[in-house]
Design an enzyme around this catalytic site. Structure first.
Site, PDB file in Angstrom:
ATOM      1  N   ASP A 145      66.363  -8.327  -2.844  1.00 10.65           N
ATOM      2  CA  ASP A 145      67.193  -9.275  -3.315  1.00 10.65           C
ATOM      3  C   ASP A 145      67.067 -10.450  -2.716  1.00 10.65           C
ATOM      4  O   ASP A 145      66.915 -10.595  -1.442  1.00 10.65           O
ATOM      5  CB  ASP A 145      68.753  -8.784  -3.185  1.00 10.65           C
ATOM      6  CG  ASP A 145      68.927  -7.885  -4.033  1.00 10.65           C
ATOM      7  OD1 ASP A 145      68.503  -7.726  -5.128  1.00 10.65           O
ATOM      8  OD2 ASP A 145      70.122  -6.735  -3.868  1.00 10.65           O
TER       9      ASP A 145
ATOM     10  N   ARG B  21      59.804   1.241  -9.229  1.00  9.27           N
ATOM     11  CA  ARG B  21      61.478   1.458  -9.475  1.00  9.27           C
ATOM     12  C   ARG B  21      61.700   1.546 -10.833  1.00  9.27           C
ATOM     13  O   ARG B  21      61.197   0.994 -11.620  1.00  9.27           O
ATOM     14  CB  ARG B  21      62.110  -0.003  -9.040  1.00  9.27           C
ATOM     15  CG  ARG B  21      63.641   0.190  -9.298  1.00  9.27           C
ATOM     16  CD  ARG B  21      64.215  -1.054  -8.643  1.00  9.27           C
ATOM     17  NE  ARG B  21      65.698  -1.177  -9.123  1.00  9.27           N
ATOM     18  CZ  ARG B  21      66.790  -1.938  -8.585  1.00  9.27           C
ATOM     19  NH1 ARG B  21      66.233  -2.825  -7.744  1.00  9.27           N
ATOM     20  NH2 ARG B  21      67.830  -1.805  -8.738  1.00  9.27           N
TER      21      ARG B  21
ATOM     22  N   ASP C 116      64.840  -2.078  -3.723  1.00 11.54           N
ATOM     23  CA  ASP C 116      65.359  -3.135  -4.243  1.00 11.54           C
ATOM     24  C   ASP C 116      65.111  -4.208  -3.183  1.00 11.54           C
ATOM     25  O   ASP C 116      65.372  -4.087  -2.128  1.00 11.54           O
ATOM     26  CB  ASP C 116      67.094  -3.084  -4.276  1.00 11.54           C
ATOM     27  CG  ASP C 116      67.916  -3.713  -5.071  1.00 11.54           C
ATOM     28  OD1 ASP C 116      67.559  -4.566  -5.720  1.00 11.54           O
ATOM     29  OD2 ASP C 116      69.062  -3.956  -4.084  1.00 11.54           O
TER      30      ASP C 116
ATOM     31  N   ARG D 241      67.329   3.947  -5.982  1.00 14.55           N
ATOM     32  CA  ARG D 241      66.029   3.246  -6.447  1.00 14.55           C
ATOM     33  C   ARG D 241      65.264   3.178  -5.057  1.00 14.55           C
ATOM     34  O   ARG D 241      65.478   3.393  -3.882  1.00 14.55           O
ATOM     35  CB  ARG D 241      66.634   1.688  -6.591  1.00 14.55           C
ATOM     36  CG  ARG D 241      66.872   0.857  -5.558  1.00 14.55           C
ATOM     37  CD  ARG D 241      68.425   1.087  -5.325  1.00 14.55           C
ATOM     38  NE  ARG D 241      69.315   0.938  -6.378  1.00 14.55           N
ATOM     39  CZ  ARG D 241      69.857  -0.219  -6.495  1.00 14.55           C
ATOM     40  NH1 ARG D 241      69.735  -1.542  -5.661  1.00 14.55           N
ATOM     41  NH2 ARG D 241      70.646  -0.395  -7.478  1.00 14.55           N
TER      42      ARG D 241
HETATM   43  C1  X6L Z   1      83.943  -2.784  -5.263  1.00 16.66           C
HETATM   44  C2  X6L Z   1      83.443  -2.827  -6.468  1.00 16.66           C
HETATM   45  C3  X6L Z   1      83.236  -2.510  -4.040  1.00 16.66           C
HETATM   46  C4  X6L Z   1      81.907  -2.952  -6.349  1.00 16.66           C
HETATM   47  C5  X6L Z   1      82.050  -2.745  -3.872  1.00 16.66           C
HETATM   48  C6  X6L Z   1      79.350  -3.082  -3.706  1.00 16.66           C
HETATM   49  C7  X6L Z   1      79.184  -2.608  -6.168  1.00 16.66           C
HETATM   50  C8  X6L Z   1      77.855  -3.144  -3.697  1.00 16.66           C
HETATM   51  C9  X6L Z   1      77.854  -2.663  -6.052  1.00 16.66           C
HETATM   52  C10 X6L Z   1      81.049  -2.741  -5.095  1.00 16.66           C
HETATM   53  C11 X6L Z   1      79.723  -2.701  -4.928  1.00 16.66           C
HETATM   54  C12 X6L Z   1      76.929  -2.884  -4.775  1.00 16.66           C
HETATM   55  C13 X6L Z   1      72.635  -0.801  -1.807  1.00 16.66           C
HETATM   56  C14 X6L Z   1      74.061   0.189  -2.125  1.00 16.66           C
HETATM   57  C15 X6L Z   1      73.451  -1.029  -3.992  1.00 16.66           C
HETATM   58  C16 X6L Z   1      72.263  -1.050  -0.726  1.00 16.66           C
HETATM   59  C17 X6L Z   1      73.640   0.246   0.211  1.00 16.66           C
HETATM   60  C18 X6L Z   1      75.554  -2.833  -4.649  1.00 16.66           C
HETATM   61  C19 X6L Z   1      74.867  -2.475  -5.845  1.00 16.66           C
HETATM   62  N1  X6L Z   1      72.441  -1.178  -3.231  1.00 16.66           N
HETATM   63  N2  X6L Z   1      74.516   0.522  -0.831  1.00 16.66           N
HETATM   64  N3  X6L Z   1      74.214  -0.123  -3.210  1.00 16.66           N
HETATM   65  N4  X6L Z   1      72.329  -0.638   0.298  1.00 16.66           N
HETATM   66  N5  X6L Z   1      74.205   0.810   1.351  1.00 16.66           N
HETATM   67  O1  X6L Z   1      70.901  -1.635  -0.616  1.00 16.66           O
HETATM   68  O2  X6L Z   1      74.981  -3.227  -3.680  1.00 16.66           O
HETATM   69  S1  X6L Z   1      73.792  -0.934  -5.337  1.00 16.66           S
HETATM   70 MG    MG Z   2      70.860  -5.267  -4.356  1.00 22.06          MG
HETATM   71 MG    MG Z   3      68.274  -6.477  -6.832  1.00 20.61          MG
END
Ligand code: X6L
Ligand code: MG
Ligand code: MG
Length: 165
Positions: free
Chosen positions: A100, A86, A98, A95
């Site tokens: 978590d 990563r 990830d 990535r």
């Molecule tokens: C408003 C503001 C609405 C921020 C949503 C949601 C930001 C999720 C970051 C958000 C907001 C994230 C994955 C991903 C990421 C994953 C899918 C995050 C951080 N990781 N999308 N996006 N799966 N489908 O594992 O989760 S980056």
């Molecule tokens: Mg995450």
């Molecule tokens: Mg993470």
């Protein structure tokens, strides 16, 4: 009986061979002393949320039992991410993997680099849908079950595409 804390991990990948990346991550986790994978959710393909426009993810949730402390589990997650190469280019960017920590028993931890329960898990269909498949009645910090929370989320594309069992 030494691995007695039940914990939930969320894994995601949207770079390279996504299935292979998740398989490798789970293999490393499962081979770790003090960690036993008890249950895997189905494998999901999910639309990316947050950050730049990017490719769809593969996501999965694992229930483990562990004798590791929360911080040792965090270190394991970080080692897995390093082993899968990563590279952090930008926040919320693509990535290879990830890992978590969603929940660690009943623990509530708020340190700068380790927050459990995962503060955003209740808002993310890519976490709640697979978690709901293996633990629909699990009680979340909001006091709602996983399936109750999932029912309130709209507009996040998730679909089961297979399994890694
Ligand atoms: C408003 C503001 C609405 C921020 C949503 C949601 C930001 C999720 C970051 C958000 C907001 C994230 C994955 C991903 C990421 C994953 C899918 C995050 C951080 N990781 N999308 N996006 N799966 N489908 O594992 O989760 S980056
Ligand atoms: Mg995450
Ligand atoms: Mg993470």
């Amino acid at each position: 009986m030494t691995e007695s804390i039940e914990a939930y991990l969320s894994l995601g990948s949207n770079l390279g061979d996504r299935r292979h990346n998740l398989e490798e991550a789970l293999r490393i986790i499962g081979e770790t002393d003090g960690v036993s994978i008890e249950r895997l959710s189905p494998l999901y393909e999910t639309g990316a949320v947050g950050g730049v426009e990017q490719d769809d993810f593969y996501n999965i949730v694992a229930r483990i039992t562990t004798s590791l402390s929360p911080r040792e589990l965090l270190h394991l997650a970080q080692r897995v991410e390093e082993r899968l190469h990563r590279v952090r280019v930008e926040r919320w960017g693509p990535r290879t993997v990830d890992v978590d920590i969603l929940l660690y028993g009943e623990a509530s931890i708020a340190e700068t680099d380790l927050v459990i329960p995962h503060p955003e898990m209740e808002n993310r269909a890519f976490v709640l849908a697979p978690l709901g498949d293996i633990a629909p009645q699990l009680m979340l910090p909001s006091g709602r079950t996983v399936s109750e929370r999932l029912a309130g989320i709209e507009g996040q594309a998730v679909k089961i595409i297979g399994s890694l069992d």
